[in-house]
Design a protein around this motif. Structure first.
Motif, PDB file in Angstrom:
ATOM      1  N   TRP A  24      22.465   5.896  -4.311  1.00 57.97           N
ATOM      2  CA  TRP A  24      21.491   6.957  -4.651  1.00 57.97           C
ATOM      3  C   TRP A  24      20.186   6.956  -4.125  1.00 57.97           C
ATOM      4  O   TRP A  24      19.183   7.901  -4.561  1.00 57.97           O
ATOM      5  CB  TRP A  24      21.268   6.738  -6.317  1.00 57.97           C
ATOM      6  N   ALA A  62      19.217   6.973 -13.383  1.00 59.73           N
ATOM      7  CA  ALA A  62      19.667   8.307 -13.290  1.00 59.73           C
ATOM      8  C   ALA A  62      18.447   9.243 -13.239  1.00 59.73           C
ATOM      9  O   ALA A  62      18.349  10.388 -12.678  1.00 59.73           O
ATOM     10  CB  ALA A  62      20.378   8.532 -14.695  1.00 59.73           C
ATOM     11  N   GLN A 121      20.539  12.523 -11.115  1.00 61.86           N
ATOM     12  CA  GLN A 121      21.750  12.849 -11.252  1.00 61.86           C
ATOM     13  C   GLN A 121      21.834  12.523 -12.900  1.00 61.86           C
ATOM     14  O   GLN A 121      21.250  12.088 -13.439  1.00 61.86           O
ATOM     15  CB  GLN A 121      22.618  11.572 -10.720  1.00 61.86           C
ATOM     16  N   PRO A 122      23.146  13.138 -13.325  1.00 55.50           N
ATOM     17  CA  PRO A 122      23.619  13.169 -14.955  1.00 55.50           C
ATOM     18  C   PRO A 122      23.747  11.616 -14.938  1.00 55.50           C
ATOM     19  O   PRO A 122      24.246  10.995 -14.043  1.00 55.50           O
ATOM     20  CB  PRO A 122      24.676  13.957 -15.065  1.00 55.50           C
ATOM     21  N   THR A 130      26.150  10.356 -16.992  1.00 55.40           N
ATOM     22  CA  THR A 130      27.677  10.003 -16.561  1.00 55.40           C
ATOM     23  C   THR A 130      28.117   9.734 -15.170  1.00 55.40           C
ATOM     24  O   THR A 130      28.945   9.066 -14.949  1.00 55.40           O
ATOM     25  CB  THR A 130      28.386  11.210 -17.308  1.00 55.40           C
ATOM     26  N   ALA A 131      27.354  10.471 -14.231  1.00 55.53           N
ATOM     27  CA  ALA A 131      27.766  10.088 -12.739  1.00 55.53           C
ATOM     28  C   ALA A 131      27.288   8.800 -12.494  1.00 55.53           C
ATOM     29  O   ALA A 131      28.012   8.001 -11.950  1.00 55.53           O
ATOM     30  CB  ALA A 131      26.969  11.246 -11.854  1.00 55.53           C
ATOM     31  N   VAL A 132      26.036   8.340 -12.744  1.00 55.17           N
ATOM     32  CA  VAL A 132      25.633   7.088 -12.499  1.00 55.17           C
ATOM     33  C   VAL A 132      26.322   6.109 -13.490  1.00 55.17           C
ATOM     34  O   VAL A 132      26.776   4.947 -12.605  1.00 55.17           O
ATOM     35  CB  VAL A 132      24.127   7.018 -13.099  1.00 55.17           C
ATOM     36  N   ASP A 133      26.651   6.213 -14.445  1.00 55.64           N
ATOM     37  CA  ASP A 133      27.640   5.229 -15.240  1.00 55.64           C
ATOM     38  C   ASP A 133      29.100   5.101 -14.458  1.00 55.64           C
ATOM     39  O   ASP A 133      29.451   4.143 -14.411  1.00 55.64           O
ATOM     40  CB  ASP A 133      27.869   5.660 -16.612  1.00 55.64           C
ATOM     41  N   ALA A 134      29.671   6.384 -14.047  1.00 61.63           N
ATOM     42  CA  ALA A 134      30.956   6.079 -13.314  1.00 61.63           C
ATOM     43  C   ALA A 134      30.697   5.543 -12.124  1.00 61.63           C
ATOM     44  O   ALA A 134      31.402   4.549 -11.726  1.00 61.63           O
ATOM     45  CB  ALA A 134      31.383   7.557 -13.108  1.00 61.63           C
ATOM     46  N   GLN A 135      29.560   5.624 -11.536  1.00 59.88           N
ATOM     47  CA  GLN A 135      29.482   4.997 -10.114  1.00 59.88           C
ATOM     48  C   GLN A 135      29.103   3.716 -10.304  1.00 59.88           C
ATOM     49  O   GLN A 135      29.748   2.596  -9.416  1.00 59.88           O
ATOM     50  CB  GLN A 135      28.355   5.851  -9.306  1.00 59.88           C
ATOM     51  N   ARG A 180      32.505   1.658 -10.898  1.00 61.26           N
ATOM     52  CA  ARG A 180      33.441   1.555  -9.838  1.00 61.26           C
ATOM     53  C   ARG A 180      32.597   0.502  -9.028  1.00 61.26           C
ATOM     54  O   ARG A 180      33.531  -0.421  -8.361  1.00 61.26           O
ATOM     55  CB  ARG A 180      33.203   2.697  -8.791  1.00 61.26           C
TER      56      ARG A 180
END
Length: 101
Positions: free
Chosen positions: A39, A63, A68-69, A71-76, A79
């Motif tokens: 990011w 975030a 970024q939202p 949820t996108a940071v958490d999902a990244q 992974r």
């Protein structure tokens, strides 16, 4: 002088718990650094926030800084954490405790 099995098992449990905690911390740090790089953020303030206030606060900070939202940071992060665990196991072996049985 007799061998004290109870104390030996307690020492093993303490050792294994510390080893697993160190593994979890190391993979979390590697994952947070990877997400920060993806990011475009510097990881040191995020790591400071994680140590002081916890992982959730660091991800919220990331975030906010990246726009970024959450949820996108958490999902990244999830992974990246899975990838860090895979690399750790490939490099150092499985961190699962050695069973006595």
């Amino acid at each position: 002088m007799a061998f004290d099995l109870r104390n030996a098992l307690l020492r093993k449990e303490e050792y294994e718990s510390a080893r697993i905690a160190a593994y979890d911390f190391a993979t979390t740090v590697h994952a947070l650094k990877a997400v920060a790089a993806q990011w475009g953020q510097h990881p040191v303030p995020l790591l400071d926030r994680m140590v002081e206030q916890g992982l959730a606060a660091a991800l919220t900070m990331l975030a906010g800084r990246s726009g970024q939202p959450g949820t996108a940071v958490d999902a990244q992060f999830l992974r990246a954490q899975a990838d860090a665990r895979t690399r750790w196991i490939a490099r150092h072996g499985d961190p699962a405790p050695v069973r006595l049985v």
